[in-house]
Design a protein around this motif. Structure first.
Motif, PDB file in Angstrom:
ATOM      1  N   ILE A  10       0.869  -1.173   0.000  1.00  0.00           N
ATOM      2  CA  ILE A  10       0.000   0.000   0.000  1.00  0.00           C
ATOM      3  C   ILE A  10       0.904   1.221   0.000  1.00  0.00           C
ATOM      4  N   THR A  11       0.765   2.053  -1.026  1.00  0.00           N
ATOM      5  CA  THR A  11       1.733   3.124  -1.235  1.00  0.00           C
ATOM      6  C   THR A  11       1.085   4.345  -1.872  1.00  0.00           C
ATOM      7  N   ASP A  12       1.725   5.481  -1.714  1.00  0.00           N
ATOM      8  CA  ASP A  12       1.323   6.700  -2.409  1.00  0.00           C
ATOM      9  C   ASP A  12       2.167   6.927  -3.653  1.00  0.00           C
ATOM     10  N   MET A  13       3.095   6.013  -3.924  1.00  0.00           N
ATOM     11  CA  MET A  13       3.992   6.134  -5.073  1.00  0.00           C
ATOM     12  C   MET A  13       3.968   4.835  -5.887  1.00  0.00           C
ATOM     13  N   PRO A  14       2.811   4.494  -6.454  1.00  0.00           N
ATOM     14  CA  PRO A  14       2.674   3.195  -7.132  1.00  0.00           C
ATOM     15  C   PRO A  14       3.593   3.021  -8.335  1.00  0.00           C
ATOM     16  N   GLU A  15       3.835   4.101  -9.081  1.00  0.00           N
ATOM     17  CA  GLU A  15       4.688   3.984 -10.268  1.00  0.00           C
ATOM     18  C   GLU A  15       6.112   3.611  -9.883  1.00  0.00           C
ATOM     19  N   SER A  16       6.649   4.268  -8.865  1.00  0.00           N
ATOM     20  CA  SER A  16       8.018   3.992  -8.428  1.00  0.00           C
ATOM     21  C   SER A  16       8.137   2.592  -7.846  1.00  0.00           C
ATOM     22  N   THR A  25      -8.410   8.894   2.637  1.00  0.00           N
ATOM     23  CA  THR A  25      -7.608   9.343   1.493  1.00  0.00           C
ATOM     24  C   THR A  25      -7.451   8.195   0.497  1.00  0.00           C
ATOM     25  N   THR A  26      -7.247   8.559  -0.757  1.00  0.00           N
ATOM     26  CA  THR A  26      -7.074   7.553  -1.800  1.00  0.00           C
ATOM     27  C   THR A  26      -5.756   6.798  -1.604  1.00  0.00           C
ATOM     28  N   LYS A  27      -5.833   5.481  -1.689  1.00  0.00           N
ATOM     29  CA  LYS A  27      -4.653   4.643  -1.522  1.00  0.00           C
ATOM     30  C   LYS A  27      -4.483   3.753  -2.751  1.00  0.00           C
ATOM     31  N   HIS A  28      -3.244   3.371  -2.998  1.00  0.00           N
ATOM     32  CA  HIS A  28      -2.926   2.466  -4.096  1.00  0.00           C
ATOM     33  C   HIS A  28      -2.354   1.178  -3.515  1.00  0.00           C
ATOM     34  N   SER A  36       9.219  -4.571 -11.158  1.00  0.00           N
ATOM     35  CA  SER A  36       9.414  -5.004 -12.538  1.00  0.00           C
ATOM     36  C   SER A  36      10.882  -5.129 -12.909  1.00  0.00           C
ATOM     37  N   ILE A  37      11.666  -4.124 -12.550  1.00  0.00           N
ATOM     38  CA  ILE A  37      13.072  -4.107 -12.951  1.00  0.00           C
ATOM     39  C   ILE A  37      13.904  -5.121 -12.164  1.00  0.00           C
ATOM     40  N   LEU A  38      13.666  -5.207 -10.847  1.00  0.00           N
ATOM     41  CA  LEU A  38      14.505  -6.064 -10.002  1.00  0.00           C
ATOM     42  C   LEU A  38      14.121  -7.535 -10.067  1.00  0.00           C
ATOM     43  N   THR A  39      12.837  -7.838 -10.296  1.00  0.00           N
ATOM     44  CA  THR A  39      12.395  -9.233 -10.251  1.00  0.00           C
ATOM     45  C   THR A  39      11.871  -9.757 -11.579  1.00  0.00           C
ATOM     46  N   HIS A  40      11.573  -8.863 -12.535  1.00  0.00           N
ATOM     47  CA  HIS A  40      10.975  -9.236 -13.820  1.00  0.00           C
ATOM     48  C   HIS A  40       9.565  -9.810 -13.663  1.00  0.00           C
ATOM     49  N   HIS A  41       8.923  -9.544 -12.545  1.00  0.00           N
ATOM     50  CA  HIS A  41       7.540  -9.963 -12.342  1.00  0.00           C
ATOM     51  C   HIS A  41       6.613  -8.771 -12.542  1.00  0.00           C
ATOM     52  N   ASP A  42       5.399  -9.069 -12.973  1.00  0.00           N
ATOM     53  CA  ASP A  42       4.407  -8.025 -13.170  1.00  0.00           C
ATOM     54  C   ASP A  42       3.647  -7.779 -11.862  1.00  0.00           C
ATOM     55  N   ALA A  43       2.712  -6.856 -11.883  1.00  0.00           N
ATOM     56  CA  ALA A  43       1.935  -6.532 -10.686  1.00  0.00           C
ATOM     57  C   ALA A  43       0.551  -6.035 -11.100  1.00  0.00           C
ATOM     58  N   THR A  44      -0.375  -6.045 -10.162  1.00  0.00           N
ATOM     59  CA  THR A  44      -1.731  -5.542 -10.385  1.00  0.00           C
ATOM     60  C   THR A  44      -1.982  -4.380  -9.436  1.00  0.00           C
ATOM     61  N   LEU A  45      -2.576  -3.320  -9.964  1.00  0.00           N
ATOM     62  CA  LEU A  45      -2.838  -2.123  -9.166  1.00  0.00           C
ATOM     63  C   LEU A  45      -4.314  -2.053  -8.774  1.00  0.00           C
ATOM     64  N   PHE A  46      -4.563  -1.859  -7.469  1.00  0.00           N
ATOM     65  CA  PHE A  46      -5.918  -1.636  -6.953  1.00  0.00           C
ATOM     66  C   PHE A  46      -5.963  -0.240  -6.341  1.00  0.00           C
ATOM     67  N   ARG A  47      -7.091   0.442  -6.535  1.00  0.00           N
ATOM     68  CA  ARG A  47      -7.276   1.748  -5.916  1.00  0.00           C
ATOM     69  C   ARG A  47      -8.376   1.652  -4.872  1.00  0.00           C
ATOM     70  N   GLY A  48      -8.126   2.247  -3.722  1.00  0.00           N
ATOM     71  CA  GLY A  48      -9.105   2.200  -2.646  1.00  0.00           C
ATOM     72  C   GLY A  48      -9.011   3.441  -1.784  1.00  0.00           C
ATOM     73  N   GLU A  49      -9.689   3.369  -0.651  1.00  0.00           N
ATOM     74  CA  GLU A  49      -9.723   4.511   0.261  1.00  0.00           C
ATOM     75  C   GLU A  49      -9.388   4.063   1.666  1.00  0.00           C
ATOM     76  N   GLY A  50      -8.459   4.765   2.306  1.00  0.00           N
ATOM     77  CA  GLY A  50      -8.105   4.447   3.674  1.00  0.00           C
ATOM     78  C   GLY A  50      -9.213   4.863   4.632  1.00  0.00           C
ATOM     79  N   PHE A  51      -9.558   4.019   5.588  1.00  0.00           N
ATOM     80  CA  PHE A  51     -10.651   4.306   6.511  1.00  0.00           C
ATOM     81  C   PHE A  51     -10.330   5.466   7.451  1.00  0.00           C
TER      82      PHE A  51
END
Length: 299
Positions: A220-226, A251-254, A232-247
Motif C-alpha cells: 500500500i503506497t502513495d507512489m505506485p509507479e516507483s 484518502t485515496t490509496k494504491h 518489474s526491474i529487479l524481479t521481472h515480475h508483473d503486478a496488479t494495481l488496486f485503488r481504494g480509500e483508507g478508513f
C-alpha cells in the motif's frame, strides 16, 4: 498514469564475467572436495545411505562387495548413473548449467576415490546430524552457483521448471526403495539412521535455498509507479494495481499486488522503502500458484 515497466540491465563487462565464472569454479570445486570428505569420513564410517543417486551408488558398491567380493570404485558406479540426468540437463536446463553440474559430479567422484577416509567420530547419531548438515550445504553451494549435484537434482529441477511438478514425492519414493533394500541387506539400524541424515539434509536445503518458493507481495503506497518499477526491474515480475480509500484518513490509496520469488523479497522490500519510506508491505507465503510465473532463464 503510465508505468515505465522493465528496463534492460547493463551487460556485464568481460572482466566481471571472468570473475563470476572463476568464483563459480572455485565454489563448486570446494563443494566437490567437501562432498568427497563427507562421503569418506562421515557416510562411509557409519555405513549410511544418503538420498538420491549417491545412495544408490553406495548400495550397489556395498552389495557387490558383500556378495561378489568385488570392491567397485565410487566413480565407476556413480558416473554411469548420471548419464540420463545429464542428457536431461543438456536438453532442458542449458549447456552452462549442465557443464558445471558435470564438473561437480566428475570431480567429486574422482576425489571420493582418491581421498582417504579420516574419521572424525564414530558416534552414528553425530555423523547423521553433522554429515547431513554438510551434505545440505554442498547441495546449496552448487545451487547458489547455478549448478547441481547431479542425479536426482537434475530430474527435480527439470520437472519443476519445465512441467511445474514438484518431484519431492517421486524422489522420496526412490529413497524409500533404497532404504528398504539397505535395511534388508545391511540391517534396519543403518536404514533408520540414514533417514535422520536425509532429513537434516532436506532441512538445510529448504531453509537456505528459496529460489523455487513464491511469496505474495501486497504494497500500500502513495507512489505506485516507483514501487512498480522496482518490482518489474529487479524481479521481472508483473503486478496488479488496486485503488481504494483508507478508513482512518479517508484518502485515496494504491495497493500493488504481485507474486515474487522468496529469495528476492529482502532486496525488494529494502528497495521499495528507499523510494517510499511510508509504504506498508505485507508478505504472504504462497502455497500454490497456477498461471505464468517468470523464472530466470539458465545459461
Amino acid at each position: 498514469m503510465k508505468f515505465r515497466g522493465k528496463t534492460p540491465k547493463e551487460p556485464l563487462t568481460r572482466k566481471q564475467k571472468l570473475r563470476r565464472e572463476l568464483l563459480r569454479i572455485l565454489v563448486i570445486s570446494a563443494a566437490a572436495l567437501l562432498s568427497a570428505f563427507n562421503l569418506n569420513s562421515f557416510v562411509d564410517t557409519a555405513d549410511l545411505f544418503p538420498g538420491g543417486f549417491s545412495g544408490a551408488a553406495l548400495l550397489i558398491i556395498r552389495l557387490t562387495d558383500k556378495y561378489l567380493g568385488l570392491k567397485l570404485a565410487y566413480s565407476a558406479v556413480f558416473l554411469p548413473l548420471n548419464v540420463f540426468p545429464i542428457y536431461l540437463g543438456l536438453r532442458y536446463l542449458g549447456k552452462k548449467f549442465t557443464f558445471y553440474s558435470m564438473y561437480f559430479t566428475i570431480l567429486s567422484s574422482v576425489l571420493t576415490d582418491a581421498i582417504p577416509a579420516i574419521p572424525i567420530t564414530y558416534d552414528v547419531l553425530l555423523i547423521c546430524i553433522f554429515g547431513g548438515l554438510i551434505n545440505g550445504m554442498i547441495i546449496v553451494l552448487c545451487l547458489w552457483m547455478d549448478a547441481s549435484g547431479g542425479g536426482t537434482d537434475f530430474i527435480s529441477i527439470v520437472l519443476l521448471e519445465r512441467k511445474g511438478i514438484n518431484a519431492w514425492n517421486y524422489i522420496l519414493a526412490g529413497n524409500v526403495v533404497i532404504l528398504c533394500l539397505a535395511g534388508i541387506f545391511f540391517g534396519w539400524d543403518k536404514a533408520l539412521y540414514s533417514i535422520i541424515f536425509q532429513f537434516v539434509t532436506t532441512q538445510v536445503i529448504q531453509n537456505l535455498f528459496k529460489r523455487y518458493n513464491q511469496l505474495t507481495l501486497i504494497v500500500i503506497t502513495d507512489m505506485p509507479e516507483s514501487v512498480y518499477d522496482k518490482i518489474s526491474i529487479l524481479t521481472h515480475h508483473d503486478a496488479t494495481l488496486f485503488r481504494g480509500e483508507g478508513f482512518f484518513k479517508e484518502t485515496t490509496k494504491h495497493m500493488i499486488y504481485s507474486v515474487i520469488g522468496a529469495d528476492q523479497a529482502p532486496m525488494l522490500i529494502r528497495e521499495i522503502h528507499e523510494v517510499d519510506p511510508h509504504a506498508f508491505i505485507n508478505v504472504l507465503k504462497t502455497e500454490r500458484l497456477a498461471g505464468h510465473f517468470y523464472s530466470r532463464p539458465r545459461e
